[in-house]
Each structure stands twice: as structure tokens, then as C-alpha cells.
Design a protein around this motif. Sequence first.
Motif, PDB file in Angstrom:
ATOM      1  N   VAL A   1       0.840  -1.191   0.000  1.00  0.00           N
ATOM      2  CA  VAL A   1       0.000   0.000   0.000  1.00  0.00           C
ATOM      3  C   VAL A   1       0.881   1.250   0.000  1.00  0.00           C
ATOM      4  N   ASP A   2       0.307   2.352  -0.474  1.00  0.00           N
ATOM      5  CA  ASP A   2       1.031   3.620  -0.403  1.00  0.00           C
ATOM      6  C   ASP A   2       0.917   4.143   1.029  1.00  0.00           C
ATOM      7  N   HIS A   3       1.495   5.306   1.295  1.00  0.00           N
ATOM      8  CA  HIS A   3       1.491   5.828   2.662  1.00  0.00           C
ATOM      9  C   HIS A   3       0.136   6.356   3.115  1.00  0.00           C
ATOM     10  N   LYS A   4      -0.858   6.322   2.233  1.00  0.00           N
ATOM     11  CA  LYS A   4      -2.232   6.649   2.624  1.00  0.00           C
ATOM     12  C   LYS A   4      -3.006   5.365   2.900  1.00  0.00           C
ATOM     13  N   GLY A   5      -2.346   4.209   2.715  1.00  0.00           N
ATOM     14  CA  GLY A   5      -2.998   2.926   2.933  1.00  0.00           C
ATOM     15  C   GLY A   5      -3.734   2.391   1.726  1.00  0.00           C
ATOM     16  N   MET A   6      -3.587   3.050   0.571  1.00  0.00           N
ATOM     17  CA  MET A   6      -4.294   2.614  -0.635  1.00  0.00           C
ATOM     18  C   MET A   6      -3.517   1.502  -1.338  1.00  0.00           C
ATOM     19  N   THR A   7      -4.228   0.498  -1.779  1.00  0.00           N
ATOM     20  CA  THR A   7      -3.654  -0.683  -2.422  1.00  0.00           C
ATOM     21  C   THR A   7      -2.906  -0.300  -3.694  1.00  0.00           C
ATOM     22  N   LEU A   8      -1.764  -0.965  -3.912  1.00  0.00           N
ATOM     23  CA  LEU A   8      -0.965  -0.735  -5.117  1.00  0.00           C
ATOM     24  C   LEU A   8      -1.081  -1.927  -6.060  1.00  0.00           C
ATOM     25  N   TYR A   9      -1.104  -1.610  -7.350  1.00  0.00           N
ATOM     26  CA  TYR A   9      -1.309  -2.605  -8.404  1.00  0.00           C
ATOM     27  C   TYR A   9      -0.196  -2.535  -9.446  1.00  0.00           C
ATOM     28  N   THR A  10      -0.035  -3.658 -10.164  1.00  0.00           N
ATOM     29  CA  THR A  10       0.806  -3.685 -11.361  1.00  0.00           C
ATOM     30  C   THR A  10      -0.083  -3.991 -12.562  1.00  0.00           C
ATOM     31  N   PHE A  11       0.433  -3.671 -13.745  1.00  0.00           N
ATOM     32  CA  PHE A  11      -0.302  -3.803 -15.000  1.00  0.00           C
ATOM     33  C   PHE A  11       0.504  -4.724 -15.911  1.00  0.00           C
ATOM     34  N   ASP A  12      -0.100  -5.832 -16.350  1.00  0.00           N
ATOM     35  CA  ASP A  12       0.614  -6.829 -17.157  1.00  0.00           C
ATOM     36  C   ASP A  12       1.173  -6.272 -18.462  1.00  0.00           C
TER      37      ASP A  12
ATOM     38  N   ASP B   1       2.675  -3.471 -18.909  1.00  0.00           N
ATOM     39  CA  ASP B   1       3.936  -2.751 -18.690  1.00  0.00           C
ATOM     40  C   ASP B   1       5.092  -3.722 -18.876  1.00  0.00           C
ATOM     41  N   SER B   2       6.173  -3.252 -19.472  1.00  0.00           N
ATOM     42  CA  SER B   2       7.354  -4.103 -19.595  1.00  0.00           C
ATOM     43  C   SER B   2       8.600  -3.245 -19.706  1.00  0.00           C
ATOM     44  N   GLY B   3       9.704  -3.817 -19.319  1.00  0.00           N
ATOM     45  CA  GLY B   3      10.976  -3.126 -19.418  1.00  0.00           C
ATOM     46  C   GLY B   3      11.033  -1.837 -18.621  1.00  0.00           C
ATOM     47  N   GLY B   4      10.302  -1.783 -17.506  1.00  0.00           N
ATOM     48  CA  GLY B   4      10.300  -0.585 -16.683  1.00  0.00           C
ATOM     49  C   GLY B   4       9.589   0.589 -17.316  1.00  0.00           C
ATOM     50  N   LYS B   5       8.707   0.319 -18.278  1.00  0.00           N
ATOM     51  CA  LYS B   5       7.966   1.386 -18.954  1.00  0.00           C
ATOM     52  C   LYS B   5       6.477   1.217 -18.692  1.00  0.00           C
ATOM     53  N   SER B   6       5.817   2.339 -18.364  1.00  0.00           N
ATOM     54  CA  SER B   6       4.374   2.333 -18.152  1.00  0.00           C
ATOM     55  C   SER B   6       3.648   2.401 -19.493  1.00  0.00           C
ATOM     56  N   MET B   7       2.700   1.506 -19.669  1.00  0.00           N
ATOM     57  CA  MET B   7       1.850   1.522 -20.863  1.00  0.00           C
ATOM     58  C   MET B   7       0.468   2.088 -20.524  1.00  0.00           C
ATOM     59  N   CYS B   8       0.296   2.557 -19.288  1.00  0.00           N
ATOM     60  CA  CYS B   8      -0.984   3.106 -18.835  1.00  0.00           C
ATOM     61  C   CYS B   8      -0.894   4.630 -18.847  1.00  0.00           C
ATOM     62  N   ASN B   9      -1.467   5.230 -19.887  1.00  0.00           N
ATOM     63  CA  ASN B   9      -1.431   6.671 -20.066  1.00  0.00           C
ATOM     64  C   ASN B   9      -2.836   7.175 -20.364  1.00  0.00           C
ATOM     65  N   ASP B  10      -2.998   8.483 -20.411  1.00  0.00           N
ATOM     66  CA  ASP B  10      -4.258   9.137 -20.778  1.00  0.00           C
ATOM     67  C   ASP B  10      -5.440   8.609 -19.959  1.00  0.00           C
ATOM     68  N   ASP B  11      -6.495   8.069 -20.611  1.00  0.00           N
ATOM     69  CA  ASP B  11      -7.678   7.596 -19.886  1.00  0.00           C
ATOM     70  C   ASP B  11      -7.330   6.471 -18.913  1.00  0.00           C
ATOM     71  N   CYS B  12      -6.421   5.620 -19.303  1.00  0.00           N
ATOM     72  CA  CYS B  12      -5.999   4.539 -18.414  1.00  0.00           C
ATOM     73  C   CYS B  12      -5.471   5.115 -17.103  1.00  0.00           C
ATOM     74  N   ALA B  13      -4.624   6.135 -17.186  1.00  0.00           N
ATOM     75  CA  ALA B  13      -4.029   6.730 -15.987  1.00  0.00           C
ATOM     76  C   ALA B  13      -5.054   7.502 -15.150  1.00  0.00           C
ATOM     77  N   LYS B  14      -6.181   7.864 -15.739  1.00  0.00           N
ATOM     78  CA  LYS B  14      -7.249   8.497 -14.954  1.00  0.00           C
ATOM     79  C   LYS B  14      -7.914   7.460 -14.056  1.00  0.00           C
ATOM     80  N   ASN B  15      -8.072   6.243 -14.570  1.00  0.00           N
ATOM     81  CA  ASN B  15      -8.687   5.157 -13.797  1.00  0.00           C
ATOM     82  C   ASN B  15      -7.679   4.455 -12.893  1.00  0.00           C
ATOM     83  N   TRP B  16      -6.443   4.440 -13.317  1.00  0.00           N
ATOM     84  CA  TRP B  16      -5.368   3.777 -12.581  1.00  0.00           C
ATOM     85  C   TRP B  16      -4.255   4.809 -12.332  1.00  0.00           C
ATOM     86  N   PRO B  17      -4.467   5.701 -11.363  1.00  0.00           N
ATOM     87  CA  PRO B  17      -3.469   6.748 -11.125  1.00  0.00           C
ATOM     88  C   PRO B  17      -2.095   6.165 -10.795  1.00  0.00           C
ATOM     89  N   PRO B  18      -1.078   6.602 -11.525  1.00  0.00           N
ATOM     90  CA  PRO B  18       0.283   6.139 -11.244  1.00  0.00           C
ATOM     91  C   PRO B  18       0.736   6.594  -9.862  1.00  0.00           C
TER      92      PRO B  18
END
Length: 128
Positions: free
Chosen positions: A37-48, A50-67
Motif C-alpha cells: 500500500v502507499d502511505h495513505k494505505g491505498m492498495t498498489l497494483y501492477t499492469f501486465d 507494462d514491460s521493461g520498466g515502462k508504463s503503458m498506462c497513459n491518458d484515460d488509463c491513468a485516470k482510472n489507474w493513477p500512477p
Amino acid sequence: MNHLAQSWKALLVTAALTLPTLAFAADPAMMKDGMMVDHKGMTLYTFDKDSGGKSMCNDDCAKNWPPMMAPAGATAEGKWSVIKRDDGKMQYAYDGKPLYTFVKDTKPGDMTGDKMKDVWHVVHESQK
């Protein structure tokens, strides 16, 4: 109380207030009840996707899944890293996987995004 004693007392009070903050900043997240969890206690997730240390979650995706954003100049060590997103902002990653929260998790401990579309996963203690 003389001036030296007052200065010493002020130094001790400052250290007592500052040290917990420094320790808090050392790890961007923590384990609670077997999940990361982050320091607010909110659960942290990974996204399948993503690869090579690069986020593939941008734009609308990042609105639903805040980095899990890293402040400018943030550094990391061990399994922690800081990656640059497509928008140029910095995001924390753990073991090479960028980390996110989920907009539908409304309170600490919620993990409603786990296994969403079979590509979003809670980071569990076994992964640490």
C-alpha cells in the motif's frame, strides 16, 4: 536555562520531528495485511502490459489507474526504481514494475481492482 542548553533542546526537538519524516520517505510504500500500500494505505497494483520498466498506462488509463508518482529528484534503491512516464513525469516502480492505485478503491484496504480484466494485480507480500 542557558543559551547552549536551549539550542541543544531545540536541536533535539527538530531531530525528533524530522527523523520520522526521513524514514517515511525512504520507502515509497509498505506492506499491510499482506499487500503493498502507499502511505495513505491505498492498495498498489501492477499492469501486465507494462514491460521493461515502462508504463503503458497513459491518458484515460491513468485516470482510472493513477500512477504512484514520484516527486521531482526522487531516488530509489534496492528493488525500488523511478521511471519516466510518456508525459515526462516520474513514477515509482517495484522490481521493474510501475505501480498504480485504482480510482474505485475509495478507502484504505480496498482492492476492487485486483484481477481486473486479468491484467491488473495487487502487489502481494510474496512478491516482495
